[in-house]
Design an enzyme around this catalytic site. Structure first.
Site, PDB file in Angstrom:
ATOM      1  CB  THR A 208      -0.905   0.051   1.247  1.00 23.26           C
ATOM      2  OG1 THR A 208      -0.091   0.299   2.412  1.00 23.26           O
ATOM      3  CG2 THR A 208      -1.663  -1.253   1.447  1.00 23.26           C
TER       4      THR A 208
ATOM      5  CB  ALA B  42       1.888   0.195   6.338  1.00 24.23           C
TER       6      ALA B  42
ATOM      7  CB  ILE C  27       8.386   0.194   7.843  1.00 23.22           C
ATOM      8  CG1 ILE C  27       7.961  -0.415   9.188  1.00 23.22           C
ATOM      9  CG2 ILE C  27       8.200   1.710   7.834  1.00 23.22           C
ATOM     10  CD1 ILE C  27       6.492  -0.281   9.513  1.00 23.22           C
ATOM     11  CE  LYS C  28       5.683   1.082  -0.720  1.00 22.19           C
ATOM     12  NZ  LYS C  28       4.595   1.217  -1.722  1.00 22.19           N
ATOM     13  CB  ILE C  29      11.858   3.517   4.241  1.00 28.83           C
ATOM     14  CG1 ILE C  29      11.471   2.844   5.562  1.00 28.83           C
ATOM     15  CG2 ILE C  29      12.773   4.716   4.469  1.00 28.83           C
ATOM     16  CD1 ILE C  29      11.050   3.764   6.661  1.00 28.83           C
TER      17      ILE C  29
END
EC number: 2.2.1.2
Length: 217
Positions: free
Chosen positions: A27, A56, A82-84
């Site tokens: 997402t 996310a 965790i999208k960074i």
């Protein structure tokens, strides 16, 4: 190659999951915003549907903020990734989070150099954007090939490659041929992948032939 679905729409996720083909979800803030619902509520529901990596994304631009958001998001469910964003600040955050055992997906990758840096920082996944590179006249699949080759040269790199920004079924097949570990695919593209004109013709022919079979009264 593994398939993830790239959406925050829970109905699309449920449908694709029922096909038995997806093992993860990606997402981003734009996809979440389209749903018009609370961020954590959506992520929680997604986690209840798919038992696999759920990416996310943080919205902070500074490492400290990214780390704080990531720790909070990681509490939602064990499968949260965790999208960074791929920036120097993002690398700082990935380095800290990887040491804490929090999985990360470094997004907005547009060069092999960026992918290498993300892997060295400890990223669980890197997401090169195939379609967006194609949009500006570059070759997104060639980037996948470059990253695959570099990672193969160094067995100590455990980072997985997610082919992202997928626009059509050919992108998925080419990413698979190039050696991407994963493709994250919009629902409409997954639907396109199920179809072929000759399949429809074949089904129609079978049904017509079946109608000719004598039936016992």
């Amino acid at each position: 190659m593994k398939l993830f679905i790239d959406t925050a729409n829970v109905n699309e996720i449920r449908e694709a999951h029922s096909w038995g083909i997806i093992c993860g979800v990606t997402t981003n803030p734009s996809l979440i915003a389209k749903e018009g619902r609370d961020f954590k509520e959506v992520v929680n529901e997604i986690c209840s549907i798919v038992d696999g990596p759920i990416s996310a994304e943080v919205i902070s631009l500074k490492a400290e903020g990214m780390i704080e958001e990531a720790r909070d998001l990681a509490k939602i469910h064990k499968n949260i990734v965790i999208k960074i964003p791929m920036t120097a600040e993002g690398l700082k955050a990935v380095s800290v989070l990887s040491k804490e055992g929090i999985k990360t997906n470094v997004t907005l990758i547009f060069s092999a150099a960026q992918a290498l840096l993300a892997a060295k920082a400890g990223a669980t996944y890197v997401s090169p954007f195939v379609g967006r590179l194609d949009d500006i006249g570059q070759n997104g699949i060639e980037l996948i090939k470059e990253i695959v080759q570099i990672f193969k040269n160094y067995p100590d790199i455990k980072t997985e490659i997610i082919a992202a920004s997928i626009r059509h079924p050919i992108h998925v097949i080419e990413a698979a041929k190039a050696g991407a570990h994963i493709a994250t695919v919009p629902f409409k593209v997954l639907e396109q992948m199920t179809k072929h004109a000759l399949t429809d013709v074949g089904i129609e022919r079978f049904l017509k032939d079946w109608e000719k079979v004598p039936k016992k009264s």
